[in-house]
Design a protein around this motif. Structure first.
Motif, short mmCIF file in Angstrom:
data_model
loop_
_atom_site.label_atom_id
_atom_site.label_comp_id
_atom_site.label_asym_id
_atom_site.label_seq_id
_atom_site.Cartn_x
_atom_site.Cartn_y
_atom_site.Cartn_z
N ARG A 1 0.83 -1.21 0.00
CA ARG A 1 0.00 0.00 0.00
C ARG A 1 0.87 1.26 0.00
NH1 ARG A 1 -5.12 1.84 1.48
NH2 ARG A 1 -5.15 4.07 0.92
N LEU A 2 1.91 1.27 0.80
CA LEU A 2 2.80 2.42 0.84
C LEU A 2 3.49 2.64 -0.51
CD1 LEU A 2 4.47 1.86 4.34
CD2 LEU A 2 2.75 3.59 3.76
N VAL A 3 3.89 1.54 -1.13
CA VAL A 3 4.55 1.63 -2.44
C VAL A 3 3.58 2.19 -3.47
CG1 VAL A 3 5.45 0.26 -4.36
CG2 VAL A 3 6.26 -0.18 -2.02
N GLU A 4 2.37 1.70 -3.49
CA GLU A 4 1.39 2.19 -4.47
C GLU A 4 1.12 3.67 -4.30
OE1 GLU A 4 -1.93 -0.37 -3.84
OE2 GLU A 4 -1.12 -2.01 -5.06
N VAL B 1 4.29 5.65 -5.55
CA VAL B 1 4.39 5.66 -7.02
C VAL B 1 3.32 6.57 -7.62
CG1 VAL B 1 4.18 4.25 -9.09
CG2 VAL B 1 5.47 3.39 -7.14
N ALA B 2 2.10 6.53 -7.06
CA ALA B 2 1.03 7.39 -7.55
C ALA B 2 1.37 8.86 -7.35
CB ALA B 2 -0.28 7.05 -6.85
N ALA C 1 9.16 5.33 -14.72
CA ALA C 1 8.60 4.72 -13.51
C ALA C 1 9.58 3.72 -12.89
CB ALA C 1 7.30 4.00 -13.86
N PRO C 2 9.55 3.58 -11.56
CA PRO C 2 10.41 2.61 -10.89
C PRO C 2 9.87 1.19 -11.04
CG PRO C 2 8.98 3.67 -9.31
CD PRO C 2 8.73 4.36 -10.62
N GLU C 3 10.74 0.22 -10.82
CA GLU C 3 10.32 -1.18 -10.80
C GLU C 3 9.86 -1.51 -9.38
OE1 GLU C 3 13.21 -3.94 -12.47
OE2 GLU C 3 14.23 -2.21 -13.36
N VAL C 4 8.59 -1.84 -9.22
CA VAL C 4 8.08 -2.08 -7.88
C VAL C 4 7.23 -3.35 -7.81
CG1 VAL C 4 8.17 0.32 -7.09
CG2 VAL C 4 6.16 -0.49 -8.36
N SER D 1 13.17 2.12 -4.89
CA SER D 1 13.58 2.21 -6.29
C SER D 1 14.93 1.55 -6.56
CB SER D 1 13.62 3.66 -6.76
OG SER D 1 14.52 4.43 -5.98
N GLY D 2 15.75 1.41 -5.51
CA GLY D 2 17.06 0.79 -5.69
C GLY D 2 18.03 1.65 -6.46
#
Length: 375
Positions: free
Chosen positions: A235-238, A241-242, A254-257, A282-283
């Motif tokens: 949820r935090l990642v989404e 990214v949004a 966009a990052p790879e997630v 994101s690394g």
């Protein structure tokens, strides 16, 4: 930008290990990047700046020319001339403008050559040297001489692809070498060399210099999440990214997630992070591979500003360019080094930052053309 699909075997393993090192370094609250974030307690990291559109650097330069009453003339596709009161003051070919000499352009395209120019003028740059791809054993021996972690990168390339830093374990060297080798630019421009340098710990900072003035500076940061003790990592990642995608410039990169990419960074998507825990998702700190940016133009100390100017002027005929530096501390310039120069750097990095003030290097470039024409 090259993606994971561009690399196979050991090169892909080298890329995975670099992403993991990047994420691990970010977990240290005393790391330079984390200390930088702590300097901005009032910033809402969950609410980056929004930009509905992001005109290209060429459009930014043309718009800047219009504001300065400079006339643009189309010569042919990609080639433009700028005139003021009927006199030619400069021009543009794609993203390369006439404040860049051929000699400087060649040096910016070859990291070993740029490094030699910097060293000749006494500009601090990491100790190291170039090796041909077949000289792997010699490179390993050189690492032993440097006596510490190293950075391995292609002699030509862009967007940070193929760069591995803080390589220390012997078993990490071969994957990093293969990652750098695979990331070299197109065959027509391919260099036979890879660079092996001492690793310098610090913030990833890009300064855009025009004439004798640093007109813009950003710190490049990983996209990160902050635990709240309730939400899952997914949820935090989404949400992160949004929020990042509301910046139309960064949304293009966009990052790879996905689950596998996050697992490489030591994250399980179903986990719940403790409140306040910060994790890199994101690394990388490169905005063209999923990172974010923070304007720090007014945060640079006098020594950093001088270093950026000295670096640009080390290349003959270079009068506007981006200077990449590793900066251990913002308060003092001790230990700061120059790691790269870019004559055709993307001005959008400063025009559309994730956080902080908007800067317009294009205006300074056109003004520099006008001033030089008046001399």
């Amino acid at each position: 930008m090259s993606s994971s699909a561009d690399f196979t075997g050991e090169a892909q393993e080298g890329r995975r290990r670099q992403r993991a090192r990047h994420a691990l370094a970010f977990q240290d609250p005393q790391s330079p990047t984390r200390r930088l974030l702590a300097r901005f307690p009032d910033v809402d990291w969950a609410a980056p700046r929004e930009f509905a559109s992001a005109p290209s650097p060429t459009r930014q330069l043309v718009a800047a020319a219009r504001r300065k009453k400079v006339t643009k003339h189309e010569v042919q596709h990609g080639y433009r001339t700028f005139t003021l009161n009927g006199d030619v003051i400069g021009g543009l070919n794609q993203r390369t403008h006439t404040l860049v000499s051929d000699q400087a352009k060649r040096a910016c395209r070859a990291r070993p050559l740029a490094k030699q120019y910097l060293q000749a003028m006494g500009v601090p740059t990491p100790a190291g040297r170039g090796f041909r791809v077949r000289e792997f054993d010699d490179a390993v021996a050189h690492c032993a001489e440097l006596d510490g972690p190293v950075t391995i990168k292609p002699a030509t390339g862009a967007a940070g692809v193929g760069v591995s830093w803080a390589v220390e374990a012997e078993e990490d060297f071969r994957p990093a070498w293969e990652y750098a080798r695979a990331a070299r630019t197109t065959p027509l421009q391919r260099s036979l060399e890879l660079l092996v340098e001492e690793h310098v710990t610090g913030m990833d900072v890009r300064v855009y210099v025009v004439g004798e003035t640093p007109v813009a500076a950003v710190a490049r940061l990983p996209l990160f999440i902050v635990g709240d003790g309730r939400s899952t990592v997914r949820r935090l990642v989404e949400d992160a990214v949004a929020a990042r995608s509301t910046n139309s410039y960064l949304a293009k990169h966009a990052p790879e997630v996905d689950d596998d990419a996050l697992a490489e960074l030591g994250l399980k998507t179903s986990a719940v992070l403790p409140a306040g825990e910060m994790r890199d998702i994101s690394g990388t700190s490169n905005p063209l591979a999923g990172g974010i940016t923070l304007d720090i133009t007014t945060e640079l100390c006098h020594g950093h500003r001088e270093l950026a100017v000295d670096a640009m002027w080390a290349l003959p005929g270079l009068r506007a360019a981006a200077v990449d530096m590793v900066v251990p501390h913002l308060e003092v310039s001790d230990g700061a080094v120059v790691v790269d120069l870019h004559d055709d750097a993307d001005l959008s990095l400063h025009r559309y930052p994730s956080y902080g003030a908007v800067r317009r290097p294009a205006d300074a470039i056109i003004e520099q053309m006008i001033q030089r024409a008046r001399r």
